[in-house]
Design a protein around this motif. Structure first.
Motif, mmCIF file in Angstrom:
data_model
loop_
_atom_site.group_PDB
_atom_site.id
_atom_site.type_symbol
_atom_site.label_atom_id
_atom_site.label_comp_id
_atom_site.label_asym_id
_atom_site.label_seq_id
_atom_site.Cartn_x
_atom_site.Cartn_y
_atom_site.Cartn_z
ATOM 1 N N THR A 178 0.731 -1.479 -0.021
ATOM 2 C CA THR A 178 0.102 0.452 0.006
ATOM 3 C C THR A 178 0.855 1.441 0.591
ATOM 4 O O THR A 178 0.314 2.490 0.794
ATOM 5 C CB THR A 178 -1.303 0.012 1.557
ATOM 6 N N ASN A 179 1.890 1.313 -0.482
ATOM 7 C CA ASN A 179 3.098 2.286 -0.501
ATOM 8 C C ASN A 179 2.260 3.758 -1.322
ATOM 9 O O ASN A 179 2.325 4.847 -1.009
ATOM 10 C CB ASN A 179 4.433 2.015 -0.941
ATOM 11 N N ARG B 241 -0.078 4.741 -1.107
ATOM 12 C CA ARG B 241 -1.285 5.709 0.142
ATOM 13 C C ARG B 241 -0.270 5.552 0.764
ATOM 14 O O ARG B 241 -0.661 7.305 1.536
ATOM 15 C CB ARG B 241 -2.273 4.714 0.252
ATOM 16 N N ASP B 242 0.099 5.210 1.488
ATOM 17 C CA ASP B 242 0.513 5.409 2.870
ATOM 18 C C ASP B 242 2.542 5.940 3.059
ATOM 19 O O ASP B 242 2.957 6.656 3.872
ATOM 20 C CB ASP B 242 0.871 3.645 3.655
ATOM 21 N N ALA B 243 3.180 5.944 1.632
ATOM 22 C CA ALA B 243 4.583 6.024 1.752
ATOM 23 C C ALA B 243 4.785 7.523 0.433
ATOM 24 O O ALA B 243 5.531 7.681 0.738
ATOM 25 C CB ALA B 243 5.731 5.352 1.745
ATOM 26 N N GLN C 245 0.155 11.821 -0.214
ATOM 27 C CA GLN C 245 -1.135 11.959 -1.610
ATOM 28 C C GLN C 245 -1.628 13.761 -1.294
ATOM 29 O O GLN C 245 -2.290 14.239 -2.578
ATOM 30 C CB GLN C 245 -2.680 12.352 -0.031
ATOM 31 N N THR D 234 -4.754 -5.756 1.207
ATOM 32 C CA THR D 234 -3.809 -5.185 0.387
ATOM 33 C C THR D 234 -4.140 -5.748 -0.905
ATOM 34 O O THR D 234 -3.696 -5.291 -1.933
ATOM 35 C CB THR D 234 -2.354 -6.305 1.176
#
Length: 887
Positions: free
Chosen positions: A79-80, A82-84, A87, A564
């Motif tokens: 989910t990088n 979105r999470d890394a 946005q 995921t």
């Protein structure tokens, strides 16, 4: 008066030059840069890290560039994305900066930006050349005159400030860029409505060019070709070219056009022209004035499935006093695509189904929908591999629903003979016409003008679609058509590819389905989606092979299926959590204990459904089967959204199912899908360009123990090109075997096997239900075939061998010395004994079945320049994996 003062004389410039500005670029968020355009575009400005990021490869969108330099890593894994990755990248403006040398001595200097998303300011050497009110539109080709700002013969500093597409809270995008709509999962990205990546694909996503020329400049050019039909023995050419006088004085010269092709005499025509100061004019060379443009027996451009895609070269030169002031070159093909409607009025609207002819021949379309990389990454190698797979599969058209790549893609399609349908995208701002303002309307027309001007001379471009799911309203529809007419568009045009319940539909419908269907659904002839001309249909939930799955799903998220996985699914609520895929695989093949088993069973389901889709459009010939476009060909990123092959270029079950269904000559088993389901029709199909005769059709039925239970042969089979012939009616047999195998072989007069298809069939039939209750996004079976007996097949030990063949590839030998069936065997070519499959790669066949006492040969071709093949791994449904060296 001296020569230099003559009003029709322009001083001689050096030969014209065009160069791509592809190196030395840096990138920075405008909010982190204290300086403005005058300073950033000045010599000596320090574009230093960490504020400025080095762009190692241009063109590049913002997020692509930030991944290149390691700011964000492995954005496609887990989910990088979105999470890394922040946005809000699209809420910032971005500076691109580079330096370049400009050649000396030219009268005119220009920068061409064929792809900036979405607005831009251009600064050169401290001065503003164009602002963001002038440079607007993702698909507008921006041609910027920099003559007054450039340092000719010296170093120049270019700075481009990119303003991303913005969106307000109450609408799904307010500008005519591009979203990924349901192609990526907005629910799990945390973005409502349309799906976007964090930068909204902002940036310079197509190459930037510097051109230096004389005061008279040659602009866009195209060649229209009209093949004399039905004989196709001659053709008329019309050459259109714009020329512009950039000086403040009148200019007179000669425009010369030379058409050439190896083995053919050159054709040269010319005309004298006088241009006023600043005048831009279109010149025409037509057969009425230039008889040489009436070609006798030209080499025609054909789709590769019908013949050779012959190409001609056009060179244009503007001459003054024995000097070339400017010149351009392009390639074209002599061909004529025409659109028609048949007499079938079973679908909404009137006028029948859309279909194409090329050079007077019917052209039933068997295509798929292409996508670029999710970050619009410029990757010629991936494009080449994708187009090579297209030909290997046997697909004869690709559809591009917006997301239009650079011109190189179309040049390669020209060379390979792959026809294309190109057009605007559904569902986002391109079809929210009620929200448009005056700028949107202007951008829409400028975008069409730019793309049509680029596409029109490419022989591969067969169709332009002004709309996808919707019908552009008036007066826009008429304005779109006027732009195409003014640009001498010679190809098919449709205003929508979704059937409308009105008289102005264009003969193409879009009923899906977008979820898995059993083979009988496609072959029954009962479901409207399986007939006529359809722009998109397939399965939105595709499970890649396990080797790919492991590359983007982290180990701790591989099983059970969860969040995921869903992050990499589509956005529609009906496929966002892989509901149909899980139901189909579990019901049909039984529950799985882990991701590897689930992925292995998924390849079976994808193979049989995808093969049946293409077989259905071949089994009745082309009378009722004008066009099918598989949704989709490839993936924009590692995902479960519909594809024939995945983002890693790994061919899985859908790939080899499609390849089987698209064979030029084949045999098709209809899965007892007829009216009473008591007998199956087995049909010889001919999707080639030539009639076929002297064939033998053989059908054998095997039970799960490997015993032959039925053996039928039909000799002296003849099938015309584009036709099909039912040769066997097969009753239900081997009723004591819960699953049985139907083996269909088509044999040439010399004894060679032309095609072999193996089908696995349950005694318990599939029933997709009432056609009136069919829902495109849902798999709603009334009853299910039970294939779980395949899980209990006797184990088989294959004997393997592999050697390099004389064609530079690898031949794999799979020998079955037992009396049992080795089912669904997958060969993989490896560089090392424990490594991954070499990709991209092409196989003659795969997921093959090896019957008792027989040997199957699989031929593999690895692209030049890749890893050296050293080993072969083979694994099957009821065989253990083996790895052997290549001899």
């Amino acid at each position: 008066m001296c020569a230099g003062d003559h009003p029709l004389f322009i001083p001689t410039d050096p030969p014209p030059v065009t160069v791509e500005l592809d190196s030395g670029w840096t990138l920075a968020a405008s909010g982190r840069v204290a300086d403005a355009g005058p300073q950033i575009s000045a010599a000596g400005y320090l574009a230093a890290a960490p504020v400025w990021h080095r762009v190692s490869r241009m063109p590049a969108t913002v997020l692509d560039a930030l991944q290149q330099d390691g700011t964000y890593q492995n954005v496609y894994a887990g989910t990088n994305l979105r999470d890394a990755v922040p946005q809000d990248l699209y809420l910032q403006d971005w500076w691109y900066r580079t330096t370049f040398e400009a050649p000396a001595g030219h009268s005119t200097y220009r920068l061409d930006f064929p792809g900036i998303n979405y607005r831009a300011e251009v600064w050169l050497n401290g001065g503003l050349v164009a602002d963001s009110s002038q440079l607007v539109g993702m698909y507008v080709d921006h041609d910027v005159d920099i003559t007054d700002h450039v340092v000719a013969g010296g170093s120049n500093v270019l700075a481009v400030k990119v303003v991303p597409e913005r969106a307000m809270q109450d609408v799904d995008g307010v500008e005519l860029a591009d979203s990924w709509y349901d192609w990526i999962n907005s629910r799990y990205l945390g973005v409502p409505g349309n799906s976007f990546v964090p930068d909204r694909n902002a940036g310079i996503f197509k190459p930037v060019y510097l051109s230096a020329s004389g005061a008279v400049e040659i602009g866009a050019a195209t060649v229209n070709t009209d093949v004399h039909l039905p004989e196709a023995d001659s053709a008329r050419l019309n050459v259109y070219v714009t020329v512009r006088n950039n000086s403040a004085r009148p200019a007179r010269g000669t425009m010369r056009a030379v058409i050439s092709r190896a083995g053919k005499p050159d054709i040269g025509v010319e005309q004298t022209v006088t241009l006023g100061p600043g005048e831009r004019r279109e010149l025409t060379f037509d057969p009425g004035r230039f008889a040489a443009l009436e070609l006798d027996r030209p080499d025609l451009w054909w789709p590769y499935t019908l013949g050779d895609p012959a190409l001609y070269d056009l060179k244009l030169e503007f001459w003054q006093r024995d000097h070339v002031i400017d010149s351009t070159s392009t390639r074209f093909g002599v061909r004529t695509f025409r659109q028609h409607r048949d007499s079938d009025e079973r679908f909404p609207g009137s006028g029948g189904n859309f279909y194409l002819t090329v050079n007077g021949r019917d052209f039933p379309v068997r295509g798929a929908v292409y996508t670029p990389d999710l970050l619009f990454r410029d990757d010629p190698g991936r494009e080449d591999a994708t187009l090579a797979y297209t030909r290997d599969l046997g697909l004869n058209m690709l559809r591009l629903e917006s997301k239009i790549p650079g011109e190189r893609f179309f040049e390669r399609a020209d060379e390979l003979g792959i026809p294309l349908m190109v057009g605007w995208m559904c569902c986002n701002q391109w079809e929210k016409w009620e929200q448009w303002d005056d700028e949107d309307r202007a951008v829409a027309l400028d975008s069409l003008r730019s793309q049509a001007q680029m596409l029109r001379t490419h022989p591969s471009v067969a169709v332009w679609a002004n709309g996808s799911d919707g019908l552009p309203p008036e007066p826009l529809r008429t304005q779109y058509r006027a732009v195409l007419r003014d640009l001498h568009w010679q190809n098919a045009v449709v205003d929508t590819v979704s059937a409308q319940a009105r008289e102005d539909w264009d003969g193409i419908h879009m009923a899906g389905p977008y979820s898995w269907r059993a083979p009988g659904y496609w072959l029954a002839g009962r479901y409207p989606a399986t007939r006529g001309a359809t722009a998109e249909q397939g399965d939105n939930e595709h499970i890649p092979p396990y080797a790919s799955l492991r590359q983007f799903i982290p180990p701790d998220a591989l099983w059970p299926i969860g969040e995921t996985w869903y992050f990499h699914a589509g956005s529609d609520p009906r496929n966002a959590v892989l509901t149909s895929a899980q139901r189909v695989i579990n019901r049909r093949y039984g529950p799985s204990a882990g991701a590897e088993e689930f992925a292995r069973k998924a390849q079976l389901a994808h193979y049989e459904s995808t093969r049946a889709q293409f077989e259905a459009f071949a089994a009745d010939g082309s009378a009722e089967h004008k066009m099918t476009m598989y949704w989709m060909l490839n993936s924009p990123w590692p995902s479960f959204f519909g594809h024939i092959f995945d983002w890693y270029l790994r061919p899985g079950g859908a790939y080899f199912g499609a390849k089987a269904g698209l064979r030029p000559l084949s045999m098709v088993f209809d899965a007892y899908a007829g009216a009473d389901h008591s007998a199956a029709d087995i049909t010889v199909t001919n999707q080639s360009a030539s009639d076929a005769d002297g064939l033998t059709a053989r059908v054998r039925v095997y039970d799960l123990q490997g015993r032959i239970r039925e053996d039928r042969t039909v000799t002296d089979v003849a099938v015309r090109a584009g036709d099909a012939l039912t040769v066997v009616s097969l009753p239900r047999v081997a009723r004591d075997s819960p699953v049985f195998f139907v083996r269909c072989e088509l044999i040439a007069a010399n004894g060679a096997v032309v095609a072999e298809n193996v089908y696995w069939q349950s005694q318990q039939r599939d029933d997709a239900g009432d056609p009136a209750a069919d829902r495109p996004f849902e798999t709603r079976q009334v009853s299910w075939a039970d294939m779980t007996a395949l899980n209990r097949m006797p184990r088989v030990a294959l004997q393997l061998g592999a050697e390099r063949n004389r064609h530079g590839g690898v031949t794999v030998f799979l020998r079955n010395p037992t009396g049992r069936i080795a089912f669904f065997e997958r060969a993989e070519i490896l560089a090392g004994s424990g490594g991954d499959e070499i990709l991209p790669i092409r196989y003659s066949d795969n997921y093959v079945t090896v019957f008792p006492g027989e040997t199957v040969e699989v031929y593999a071709t690895v692209p030049a320049g890749g890893p050296e093949p050293g080993w072969v791994r083979v694994s099957g449904y009821n065989t253990a994996a083996q790895v052997v060296p290549i001899g």
